[in-house]
Write a protein that holds these residues in place. Structure first.
Motif, PDB file in Angstrom:
ATOM      1  N   ALA A 296       0.829  -1.208   0.000  1.00 27.15           N
ATOM      2  CA  ALA A 296       0.000   0.000   0.000  1.00 27.15           C
ATOM      3  C   ALA A 296       0.861   1.255   0.000  1.00 27.15           C
ATOM      4  O   ALA A 296       1.924   1.309   0.623  1.00 27.15           O
ATOM      5  N   ASP A 297       0.401   2.258  -0.729  1.00 29.21           N
ATOM      6  CA  ASP A 297       0.973   3.602  -0.654  1.00 29.21           C
ATOM      7  C   ASP A 297       2.455   3.659  -0.993  1.00 29.21           C
ATOM      8  O   ASP A 297       3.209   4.400  -0.374  1.00 29.21           O
ATOM      9  N   LEU A 298       2.864   2.881  -1.964  1.00 29.44           N
ATOM     10  CA  LEU A 298       4.251   2.943  -2.424  1.00 29.44           C
ATOM     11  C   LEU A 298       4.335   3.955  -3.558  1.00 29.44           C
ATOM     12  O   LEU A 298       3.572   3.890  -4.522  1.00 29.44           O
ATOM     13  N   ARG A 299       5.277   4.891  -3.440  1.00 30.66           N
ATOM     14  CA  ARG A 299       5.446   5.890  -4.501  1.00 30.66           C
ATOM     15  C   ARG A 299       6.881   5.905  -5.026  1.00 30.66           C
ATOM     16  O   ARG A 299       7.131   6.202  -6.168  1.00 30.66           O
ATOM     17  N   GLU A 300       7.822   5.649  -4.127  1.00 31.39           N
ATOM     18  CA  GLU A 300       9.231   5.759  -4.478  1.00 31.39           C
ATOM     19  C   GLU A 300       9.923   4.432  -4.193  1.00 31.39           C
ATOM     20  O   GLU A 300       9.485   3.673  -3.313  1.00 31.39           O
ATOM     21  N   ILE A 301      11.035   4.181  -4.888  1.00 33.38           N
ATOM     22  CA  ILE A 301      11.843   2.992  -4.620  1.00 33.38           C
ATOM     23  C   ILE A 301      12.229   2.933  -3.133  1.00 33.38           C
ATOM     24  O   ILE A 301      12.285   1.852  -2.541  1.00 33.38           O
ATOM     25  N   PHE A 302      12.465   4.098  -2.555  1.00 33.73           N
ATOM     26  CA  PHE A 302      12.908   4.106  -1.157  1.00 33.73           C
ATOM     27  C   PHE A 302      11.747   3.972  -0.168  1.00 33.73           C
ATOM     28  O   PHE A 302      11.961   4.024   1.036  1.00 33.73           O
ATOM     29  N   ASP A 303      10.538   3.797  -0.651  1.00 34.95           N
ATOM     30  CA  ASP A 303       9.425   3.416   0.233  1.00 34.95           C
ATOM     31  C   ASP A 303       9.411   1.911   0.502  1.00 34.95           C
ATOM     32  O   ASP A 303       8.699   1.447   1.391  1.00 34.95           O
ATOM     33  N   LEU A 304      10.152   1.159  -0.276  1.00 33.36           N
ATOM     34  CA  LEU A 304      10.270  -0.283  -0.048  1.00 33.36           C
ATOM     35  C   LEU A 304      11.342  -0.567   1.001  1.00 33.36           C
ATOM     36  O   LEU A 304      12.252   0.236   1.208  1.00 33.36           O
ATOM     37  N   ALA A 305      11.246  -1.724   1.639  1.00 32.01           N
ATOM     38  CA  ALA A 305      12.324  -2.195   2.521  1.00 32.01           C
ATOM     39  C   ALA A 305      13.476  -2.710   1.651  1.00 32.01           C
ATOM     40  O   ALA A 305      13.249  -3.157   0.526  1.00 32.01           O
ATOM     41  N   PRO A 306      14.718  -2.650   2.176  1.00 36.93           N
ATOM     42  CA  PRO A 306      15.860  -3.140   1.404  1.00 36.93           C
ATOM     43  C   PRO A 306      15.657  -4.554   0.857  1.00 36.93           C
ATOM     44  O   PRO A 306      16.007  -4.850  -0.289  1.00 36.93           O
ATOM     45  N   ARG A 307      15.072  -5.428   1.652  1.00 34.93           N
ATOM     46  CA  ARG A 307      14.798  -6.804   1.232  1.00 34.93           C
ATOM     47  C   ARG A 307      13.871  -6.842   0.014  1.00 34.93           C
ATOM     48  O   ARG A 307      14.036  -7.645  -0.898  1.00 34.93           O
ATOM     49  N   GLU A 308      12.879  -5.950   0.011  1.00 36.14           N
ATOM     50  CA  GLU A 308      11.953  -5.874  -1.125  1.00 36.14           C
ATOM     51  C   GLU A 308      12.647  -5.276  -2.349  1.00 36.14           C
ATOM     52  O   GLU A 308      12.409  -5.692  -3.478  1.00 36.14           O
TER      53      GLU A 308
END
Lengths: 138, 138
Positions: free
Chosen positions: A42-54
């Motif tokens: 949910a609510d992902l907009r930027e690459i850096f909104d993901l966790a490093p693992r993702e």
């Protein structure tokens, strides 16, 4: 997890299948072999909104899609991009480029109006992509 | 490792510093806060020419650069792209976009002629980037 797709992405694409992290879409523009990968969440907009693992999974899925799409299309180069200036949901373009294609050597983004697939051509492209990417219909 | 940079990339950018995998460059186009990350290694053209371990580092470096550049520039969106239709050496663009900038909402690639930095402005931008990204001159 319920996968929610931005309505504009849904309108412009065909679903191909699901990798572990991303839904794979085919852009409805027959000028270019053009995939879009959309990470679940949910609510992902930027690459850096993901966790490093993702992120590590995301780049593996983009690399796999790019390598196989390049071979399938006999392409000269893969272009990868995460823009999102118009559609906020995080999505990654993976586009096979051929020297002399409709936008070469410029980017496909902003390169004029899409040429939608004829229904048979779309079904055929999706089937080839599912075989190449080892995906089933989502 | 000796770092070899494509002459066109060298001509269009200023060196900022080195992450573990990538050299960080500032694009000499003052219209956009625009970094380019270039992974070390010979004959890299595509993301899938890297090993998975390197790709995981690459996406972390791109995410870090993007997050910090966004804050530094007060940007609305980060655009990330690996194109390479003109310059074969693998390089990843990390661009801070502001609503209403010279290419908004289109891509920066192919968006007209660069506006080079004045010398003082370039030095100032590079200094700010080194502080923000915790980098030293390469």
């Amino acid at each position: 997890m319920t996968f929610r797709l931005d309505p504009r992405l849904a309108a412009d694409t065909f679903p191909v299948g699901d990798f572990a992290l991303c839904r794979v879409l085919l852009m409805n523009d027959s000028r270019f072999p053009w995939l879009i990968l959309v990470p679940g969440g949910a609510d992902l907009r930027e690459i850096f909104d993901l966790a490093p693992r993702e992120r590590a999974v995301l780049i593996e899925e983009a690399a796999l899609a790019g390598e196989r799409l390049k071979a399938l299309a006999g392409a000269d180069k893969i272009n990868i991009g995460a823009l999102g200036n118009l559609v906020p949901q995080l999505h990654i373009h993976v586009v096979a480029r051929l020297a002399g294609d409709a936008a070469w050597p410029g980017p496909v983004w902003g390169a004029g109006k899409a040429t939608p697939y004829a229904p048979d051509a779309a079904a055929n492209a999706i089937e080839n992509l599912r075989r190449t990417l080892e995906l089933r219909a989502p």
